[in-house]
Structures are given as C-alpha cells and as structure tokens.
Motif scaffolding. Structure first.
Motif, mmCIF file in Angstrom:
data_model
loop_
_atom_site.group_PDB
_atom_site.id
_atom_site.type_symbol
_atom_site.label_atom_id
_atom_site.label_comp_id
_atom_site.label_asym_id
_atom_site.label_seq_id
_atom_site.Cartn_x
_atom_site.Cartn_y
_atom_site.Cartn_z
ATOM 1 N N LYS A 241 0.805 -1.217 0.000
ATOM 2 C CA LYS A 241 0.000 0.000 0.000
ATOM 3 C C LYS A 241 0.841 1.271 0.000
ATOM 4 N N GLY A 242 2.138 1.130 -0.179
ATOM 5 C CA GLY A 242 3.018 2.286 -0.117
ATOM 6 C C GLY A 242 3.888 2.224 1.121
ATOM 7 N N LYS A 243 4.963 3.027 1.157
ATOM 8 C CA LYS A 243 5.935 2.922 2.243
ATOM 9 C C LYS A 243 5.351 3.239 3.605
ATOM 10 N N ASN A 244 4.256 4.000 3.650
ATOM 11 C CA ASN A 244 3.630 4.319 4.939
ATOM 12 C C ASN A 244 2.340 3.538 5.152
ATOM 13 N N GLY A 245 2.069 2.621 4.257
ATOM 14 C CA GLY A 245 0.845 1.834 4.363
ATOM 15 C C GLY A 245 1.116 0.413 4.818
ATOM 16 N N LYS A 246 0.061 -0.397 4.861
ATOM 17 C CA LYS A 246 0.193 -1.775 5.301
ATOM 18 C C LYS A 246 0.869 -2.615 4.220
ATOM 19 N N THR A 247 1.606 -3.599 4.657
ATOM 20 C CA THR A 247 2.137 -4.604 3.738
ATOM 21 C C THR A 247 1.436 -5.917 4.044
ATOM 22 N N LEU A 248 0.880 -6.528 3.034
ATOM 23 C CA LEU A 248 0.034 -7.708 3.221
ATOM 24 C C LEU A 248 0.502 -8.838 2.310
ATOM 25 N N PRO A 249 1.603 -9.500 2.668
ATOM 26 C CA PRO A 249 2.161 -10.527 1.776
ATOM 27 C C PRO A 249 1.186 -11.647 1.442
ATOM 28 N N LYS A 250 0.306 -11.981 2.371
ATOM 29 C CA LYS A 250 -0.628 -13.078 2.115
ATOM 30 C C LYS A 250 -1.875 -12.622 1.365
ATOM 31 N N ALA A 251 -1.913 -11.338 1.009
ATOM 32 C CA ALA A 251 -2.974 -10.852 0.132
ATOM 33 C C ALA A 251 -2.532 -10.892 -1.321
ATOM 34 N N GLU A 315 9.421 -10.372 5.125
ATOM 35 C CA GLU A 315 10.783 -9.852 5.190
ATOM 36 C C GLU A 315 11.100 -8.969 3.986
ATOM 37 N N ALA A 316 10.674 -9.409 2.813
ATOM 38 C CA ALA A 316 10.939 -8.630 1.596
ATOM 39 C C ALA A 316 10.227 -7.286 1.640
ATOM 40 N N LEU A 317 8.975 -7.285 2.070
ATOM 41 C CA LEU A 317 8.190 -6.063 2.080
ATOM 42 C C LEU A 317 8.642 -5.079 3.160
ATOM 43 N N ASP A 318 9.373 -5.565 4.145
ATOM 44 C CA ASP A 318 9.929 -4.679 5.175
ATOM 45 C C ASP A 318 11.260 -4.076 4.753
ATOM 46 N N ASP A 319 11.809 -4.595 3.653
ATOM 47 C CA ASP A 319 13.108 -4.128 3.180
ATOM 48 C C ASP A 319 12.948 -2.849 2.349
ATOM 49 N N LYS A 320 13.692 -1.799 2.707
ATOM 50 C CA LYS A 320 13.564 -0.500 2.040
ATOM 51 C C LYS A 320 13.916 -0.587 0.552
ATOM 52 N N GLN A 323 11.025 -2.080 -1.275
ATOM 53 C CA GLN A 323 9.955 -1.090 -1.380
ATOM 54 C C GLN A 323 10.238 -0.089 -2.500
ATOM 55 N N LYS A 324 11.488 0.337 -2.596
ATOM 56 C CA LYS A 324 11.851 1.301 -3.630
ATOM 57 C C LYS A 324 11.659 0.711 -5.025
ATOM 58 N N ARG A 325 11.941 -0.582 -5.151
ATOM 59 C CA ARG A 325 11.747 -1.228 -6.452
ATOM 60 C C ARG A 325 10.257 -1.279 -6.814
ATOM 61 N N LEU A 326 9.427 -1.586 -5.818
ATOM 62 C CA LEU A 326 7.989 -1.601 -6.066
ATOM 63 C C LEU A 326 7.480 -0.209 -6.443
ATOM 64 N N GLU A 327 7.999 0.807 -5.760
ATOM 65 C CA GLU A 327 7.587 2.186 -6.056
ATOM 66 C C GLU A 327 8.050 2.611 -7.454
#
Length: 360
Positions: A241-251, A315-320, A323-327
């Motif tokens: 959901k963005g760097k300040n949003g929720k990360t939901l790996p199982k979604a 773990e991946a979604l907590d990595d900065k 996150q930058k790659r996703l952004e």
C-alpha cells in the motif's frame, strides 16, 4: 522529417502531447485484425492448451499419486496461471459473459471467501464438487485457479499422494477440468469467423459493439489503460500500500506457489505483446514514433523490474530497497497510463478530454 521527429521527442519530454492526426481507417482496421489474429486468438488457444495439460496431469496424479507427479501438476499450474495472465488483460467480450472471468480466477478475495469455502469443502466433502459440470454452478470462489493453488500448494499438498482418488485430488481435478472447459469455450468463441472477432475487425452501423473504427481503436486503447491499472491496483497494491501503508504478503495473488511476480510479469508481457503485434505504432504517424518508443520502454522496464523481484514475503516487504523497487514499478506504470491515455489517444484524434483512466 527529422525536425518533426525531434520536435515530437521534445514535446514528449516536456509532457506535452504531440500533434494529433486524423485516424486512418485502413490502418485502424489492420491494427484490429492483428490484435485479434495475432494476440487474442492465439492467447486463448494457448490458455486452452495449458489448461488441458493441467487437467491431464491432475488426472494422472489422482489415479497414481506420487511426489514426482505432484511436481508435474504444480509445474502445469504455473504454466496455466502465466498463460491466463497474458490474456486476462483483455477484459472485454465473451470472457465477461457467464462469469467466466471470475470463474477462472476469483481475485482479489479481500475477505478470504475462497479459502474459507474451500476449507469448508475439505472439512465436509461434497461429491458434487468433484463433478466439473456441477462445480461450474457453485460459487465462483471455489472453481478456479485460486482454489486450485490452495489445494495443491497450500493445504497439506503432500496429502495428495497419500492415497488414490482422494476427495482432495478429485475436487482439484474438477477445478482443472472446469477451467479447461471455460478456456475451450473462449478459444472456440473467438475462433468463429462470424462471431466476436468479426465485431472487432469490421465496425459499422450494424455492428453491435463498434459503430466505427474510432470506437474499435478506443476499446483497444482501453484494454491497455485498464490493463496497466489492473496490474498496479489489483496486483501490486493488493500487498503493498506504499511505504507508509500496510504490507500484506498473504494478500498477494498466488503467494503460496511463489507465482506472484511471474504472473505480474506475464500480465505486462501480454500488454507489451498486444501493443507490438497489433502495430499500435502505425496509428501514430511517423512524427510520433517516439511516443510508441516511450510506451514500449515503460512496458519493458516495468516487466524487467518485476522479474528481478523475489516473492513478496514479510521480510521482503519490510526491506527499504524492495519497497523502492515496487515504487519504481508503480511510477513506471503510472507513466505508461498517462502516455497511453492522454498522448496516444490525443495523437490519433480521439478528442480533447477523452480519458480511460480511473484516476490516482
């Protein structure tokens, strides 16, 4: 001509649309023919073939289960999921009839309806769910690829090799055969010369879909814009959901089989292939070639970035860096939407204020 091309490039860099041209109906007709004959029809044919293989391999597993055959079923699932991802971007026509789209893949499943219904079936087996024809009349959440993945990757998959013709396996086989039937229907419908392919290729006053070539091309542009939005909003934003949003790996779609990123890459590959094989570039005129280059660059860049990402674990979604790659991917997709929705549509003369995008 070189001066005009350079001007077009400069205008694109500055964010200004290149000059528009009148739509060439002969060119537009060829673009629609190529979209149908070189992408849509082959796409459904390939999906049909992979779904048939999935059903065949699953049938073998049920009859003679072992670990090697389970692995073959899982490989066949991955192939089917990727082939569906390439063609699912065409969210128009027969696939939207009879709930075919949702029956192939019920997603997003925000309340885990599918998983709960599949779990309930496994806890209290219903033989109707092992009959493809009867399964097809039940909830869309239990009859498609999402349910199949849960059965063969998520819920005690090793149990599938414990005994022959278990309910678990027979239910999975019914899903595979149901998906194969839907794929066969889509393959057949798009192959009929006087059917939907004629509507796409031959617009006119008597055409139930498109009255003229402008409407047909507008629909094709819509496939691209909504396809990119679909990848961004229903694939990536489902779990990030963005760097300040929720990360939901199982979604994330297909997280159990680690197919999240391969399937997103297949979505983008499908969009890229559709753009190229239909020759959208030909609609833009020689002076707007840089615009076609820009769209192709966005598709290629986003796909390659996705292919480099590991599955979206906690773990991946907590990595900065992750996150930058996703952004970066989201930024690239946003750029593609703007180019196609505004610049491409404007350049071929669809008119000021014309927009397909849902907005950000």
């Amino acid at each position: 001509m070189r001066i005009h091309s350079a001007l077009a490039a400069i205008l694109l860099v500055l964010g200004t649309a290149v000059p528009s041209f009148a739509l060439d109906e002969a060119v537009a007709g060829k673009v629609m023919e190529k979209a149908v004959d070189q992408f849509i029809k082959p796409g459904y044919a390939q999906f049909h073939a992979s779904a048939a293989t999935l059903a065949a391999e699953t049938g073998k597993l049920c009859a003679d289960p072992d670990a090697a055959q389970l692995s073959r079923v899982q490989d066949a699932f991955t192939k089917t999921a990727k082939d569906w991802a390439r063609i699912e971007i065409v969210r128009l026509g027969p696939v939207l009839e009879k709930n075919r789209f949702e029956r192939v893949l019920f997603y997003p499943d925000r309340k885990s309806i599918g998983m709960k219904q599949v779990q309930a079936l496994l806890a209290k087996p219903d033989d109707d769910a092992t009959d493809p024809a009867k399964l097809a009349t039940k909830s869309v959440a239990i009859q498609g690829l999402g349910a199949f993945e849960f059965l063969f990757f998520g819920f005690y998959p090793e149990g599938l090799i414990a005994k022959k013709n278990s309910f678990h396996c027979r239910y999975g086989l019914a899903i595979a055969r149901n998906v194969e039937t839907i794929a066969a229907d889509l393959d057949r419908i798009w192959s009929e010369p006087e059917g939907v392919q004629k509507d796409w290729k031959q617009p006119g006053p008597a055409n139930a879909l498109y009255r003229d070539h402008a409407e047909a091309i507008a629909a094709l542009i819509g496939v691209h814009v909504h396809g990119v939005e679909y990848v961004r909003d229903q694939r990536i934003k489902a779990f990030y959901k963005g760097k300040n949003g929720k990360t939901l790996p199982k979604a994330a779609l297909y997280w159990r089989s680690a197919n999240t990123m391969p399937v997103i890459a297949a979505n983008l590959a499908g969009l890229d292939d559709l753009w190229k094989v239909s020759d959208m570039r030909s609609l833009l005129g020689e002076d707007a070639g840089s615009l076609a280059d820009a769209v192709e660059f966005d598709y290629k860049t986003a796909r390659q970035a996705v292919e480099k990402l590991i599955p979206p674990s906690r773990e991946a979604l907590d990595d900065k860096a992750y996150q930058k790659r996703l952004e970066f991917i989201e930024f690239t997709l946003k750029d593609a939407i703007a180019r196609i929705d505004k610049d491409v549509a404007g350049t071929i003369g669809l008119g000021a204020g014309f927009s397909f995008a849902d907005g950000d």
